[in-house]
Design a protein around this motif. Structure first.
Motif, short mmCIF file in Angstrom:
data_model
loop_
_atom_site.label_atom_id
_atom_site.label_comp_id
_atom_site.label_asym_id
_atom_site.label_seq_id
_atom_site.Cartn_x
_atom_site.Cartn_y
_atom_site.Cartn_z
N CYS A 40 -7.06 69.59 -38.36
CA CYS A 40 -7.93 70.71 -38.72
C CYS A 40 -8.23 70.76 -40.21
N GLU A 41 -7.75 69.75 -40.95
CA GLU A 41 -8.03 69.62 -42.38
C GLU A 41 -7.65 70.86 -43.17
N ALA A 45 -4.88 75.42 -38.06
CA ALA A 45 -5.24 75.57 -36.65
C ALA A 45 -4.63 74.51 -35.76
N CYS A 49 0.15 68.58 -39.13
CA CYS A 49 0.62 68.24 -40.48
C CYS A 49 2.05 68.72 -40.68
#
Ligand code: FES
Length: 110
Positions: A40-41, A45, A49
């Motif tokens: 989701c960068e 969301a 990560c």
């Protein structure tokens, strides 16, 4: 500058890198070839990560926001040392981190 020792999911030492203040841990980890998708960068969301913070030297990390904690509840293999790497912005006060990859990930955005 922050020295970061990455550990594999098995706990074996992997790459060591030096990161500049203002970078997110996710960017640093991805540039160091660590297996974090970060789907989701950084929008908080997905939880792909998710990392385990095994040690911190220098200043303590800023505590997770409520949203980060909520998402961590669903992260694969989450522990009290879990953080979302996209939410950790490095600062010069943080001298050294030891960051372990989790054994898998769950993408909450799918
Ligand atoms: S990149 Fe998706 S929650 Fe961090």
């Amino acid at each position: 500058m922050t020295d970061i020792q990455f550990l594999t999911a098995d706990g074996d030492p992997d790459t060591v890198v030096t990161a500049a203040s203002g970078e997110t841990l996710l960017t640093v980890a991805q540039n160091a070839g660590q297996p974090l998708e970060g789907t989701c960068e950084g929008q908080m969301a997905c939880s792909t990560c998710h990392v385990l913070v095994r040690a911190v030297e220098g200043a303590a990390l800023p505590p997770p926001s409520e949203e980060e904690e909520d998402l961590l509840d669903f992260a694969y293999g989450a522990t009290r040392e879990s953080r979302l790497a996209c939410q950790l912005v490095l600062s010069d006060d943080i001298e050294r981190l030891v960051i372990q990859m989790p054994g898998g990930s769950v993408d909450m955005s799918r």
